[in-house]
Design an enzyme around this catalytic site. Structure first.
Site, PDB file in Angstrom:
ATOM      1  N   PHE A  50       0.830  -1.212   0.000  1.00  0.00           N
ATOM      2  CA  PHE A  50       0.000   0.000   0.000  1.00  0.00           C
ATOM      3  C   PHE A  50       0.861   1.257   0.000  1.00  0.00           C
ATOM      4  O   PHE A  50       0.416   2.328  -0.398  1.00  0.00           O
ATOM      5  CB  PHE A  50      -0.958   0.004   1.199  1.00  0.00           C
ATOM      6  CG  PHE A  50      -0.353   0.494   2.481  1.00  0.00           C
ATOM      7  CD1 PHE A  50       0.220  -0.376   3.381  1.00  0.00           C
ATOM      8  CD2 PHE A  50      -0.356   1.845   2.781  1.00  0.00           C
ATOM      9  CE1 PHE A  50       0.784   0.086   4.558  1.00  0.00           C
ATOM     10  CE2 PHE A  50       0.206   2.313   3.955  1.00  0.00           C
ATOM     11  CZ  PHE A  50       0.782   1.429   4.845  1.00  0.00           C
ATOM     12  N   LYS A  51       2.097   1.141   0.414  1.00  0.00           N
ATOM     13  CA  LYS A  51       2.951   2.326   0.514  1.00  0.00           C
ATOM     14  C   LYS A  51       3.301   2.927  -0.853  1.00  0.00           C
ATOM     15  O   LYS A  51       3.831   4.028  -0.921  1.00  0.00           O
ATOM     16  CB  LYS A  51       4.213   1.998   1.295  1.00  0.00           C
ATOM     17  CG  LYS A  51       3.905   1.688   2.758  1.00  0.00           C
ATOM     18  CD  LYS A  51       5.142   1.419   3.560  1.00  0.00           C
ATOM     19  CE  LYS A  51       4.832   1.265   5.034  1.00  0.00           C
ATOM     20  NZ  LYS A  51       4.303  -0.086   5.340  1.00  0.00           N
TER      21      LYS A  51
END
Ligand code: PLP
Length: 430
Positions: free
Chosen positions: A106-107
């Site tokens: 998700f980063k």
């Protein structure tokens, strides 16, 4: 938009300065001076908006006029160039899959947004910024990929030797170009401490250091988008909504709470942790007692002293009662996580990796306390990134996605360091 340091509200900077500095000169985290809720019409109409339109409405007040509208829209389009599916894995339980980006974590969203903001601020200038980042797992790869080849920016990544997965390690050590990986003889907190120290070191002033951890507002703020994307899909059920975030540095959940401040109708947040349970212990005892981090199978959450927790406290004016109404936090052991990964797979066929499974556990726990609610957990990484846990636990073989195939063929290049002096030497001579 201006930001103040949480250590001193008189220490005020612009969005641009906050992005470039990362951490305030007094060691405080930056926080927006003003948070203006979005108009009701936005929420009434949200199901008709694209992800890019939603993101633009959400982020624009935090950027202000420091990036022109057309440019900001362009940055958002590049940041969000992949899917964010919301998958119903059983009745009332949804997985928001945040792993469809280039490094399958998700980063990617925060890293891509931040790198493009920095590139915009550096346009036509002859300056060089050095992004210094500590990673417990996924940040490194996402930052390396997000910043690869960005003009005027060098990236130096610190990671704890032997404590990230093989794929994670390759993602941050094989890119080359403007990316350097430092392999630290220690744990994540050692990496993070060194990074914090470097920011305050007067000898390194000329190096224009900035952070790309979720302490940097350009990494942190775009994480609000996920919660709006989930709401867009779940609004039609017209039920109370619970969000569970597998939490380490608490950037994601903190962004979710900021989304709520903007008016997003989420009823309750669960910060689900592994054995690194500083926040669950705080909620139980009312005392904030960080401990050194413990290695777990959900290693991207092995954080003993979550940086963003102070931002959450700020949003509740340190009022524990108001906070407890909206927020709970619960920790799970590796045994519970492994057990639940198997359970989910047997009962639903869904493959959750350890972080997602922790999120699922926290959500299921909280759903018992909310009659008639439905909820989602963030699935923060693709199972392939934790294949050494997922494959033996579920007794399956995962196909290698194309994003990962590339890095598996490349050779690891890292520099081993032991302490802050080693880091400083490298920075001084870079
Ligand atoms: C970073 C990370 C987390 C924790 O997110 P925070 O914002 O630091 O709480 C959870 N899962 C994965 C896979 C991560 O990489």
């Amino acid at each position: 938009m201006n930001y103040h340091s949480l250590n001193n509200k008189a220490n005020i900077v612009s969005f641009q300065e906050a992005v470039i500095q990362g951490l305030a000169s007094d060691r405080g985290l930056f926080f927006p001076e003003k948070i203006t809720p979005l108009p009701p019409s936005f929420f009434e109409n949200i199901e008709n908006l694209s992800h890019e339109e939603i993101a633009f409405q959400v982020i624009k007040q935090f950027v202000g006029d420091e990036i022109p509208e057309a440019e900001l829209k362009h940055i958002i389009a590049e940041t969000l160039s992949f899917d964010f599916p919301l998958v119903e894995i059983e009745d009332n339980v949804f997985s928001l899959e945040l792993f469809h980006g280039p490094t399958m974590a998700f980063k990617d969203v925060g890293a891509r947004f931040m790198s493009r903001c920095l590139a915009y601020f550096n346009r036509g200038k002859n300056v060089k910024n050095t992004v210094l980042v500590a990673t417990s797992g996924d940040t490194g790869g996402a930052v390396a990929s997000g910043f690869l080849g960005v003009k005027g920016v060098d990236v130096i990544i610190l990671y704890p030797s032997g404590k990230v997965s093989d794929i994670q390690e390759r993602q941050l050590t094989t890119l080359g170009q403007n990316i350097t990986a430092l392999e630290v003889d220690g744990v994540f907190d050692d990496c993070q401490d060194m990074v914090k120290k470097a920011f305050l070191d007067a000898d390194l002033k000329s190096k224009n250091l900035t952070s790309a951890n979720s302490i940097n507002i350009a990494r942190w703020l775009p994480q609000m988008f996920y919660f709006f994307f989930a709401y867009k899909e779940l609004k039609k059920y017209n039920k109370p909504l619970i969000a569970s975030c597998p939490s380490g540095n608490f950037g994601n959940i903190c962004a979710g709470i900021l989304a709520k401040k903007l008016g997003l109708p989420l009823d309750h947040f669960v910060a689900s942790t592994n054995a690194n349970d500083t926040v669950p212990r705080f909620l139980e005892k009312g005392i904030y007692e960080p401990r050194p981090s413990i290695a777990t199978i959900s290693n991207a959450m092995d954080v003993g002293n979550p940086s963003n927790f102070i931002r959450i406290q700020e949003m509740y004016n340190n009022d524990l009662k108001a906070f407890e109404h909206d927020f709970s936090s619960i920790g799970f052991s590796d045994e519970e996580t492994l057990f639940e990964m198997k359970n989910i797979f047997t009962n639903t066929g869904y493959i959750a990796e350890p972080h997602g499974a922790v999120g699922y556990l926290g959500l299921k726990h909280e759903l018992q306390n909310h009659h008639n609610a439905i909820g989602f957990f963030l699935e923060t990484a693709h199972p392939i990134k934790f294949l050494d846990v997922v494959e033996p636990t579920l007794g399956i073989k995962l196909p290698i996605p194309k994003q990962i195939e590339g890095v598996l063929r490349k050779e690891k290049i890292s520099i081993k360091i032991k302490n802050y002096d080693d880091l400083k030497n490298i920075l001084l001579h870079s």
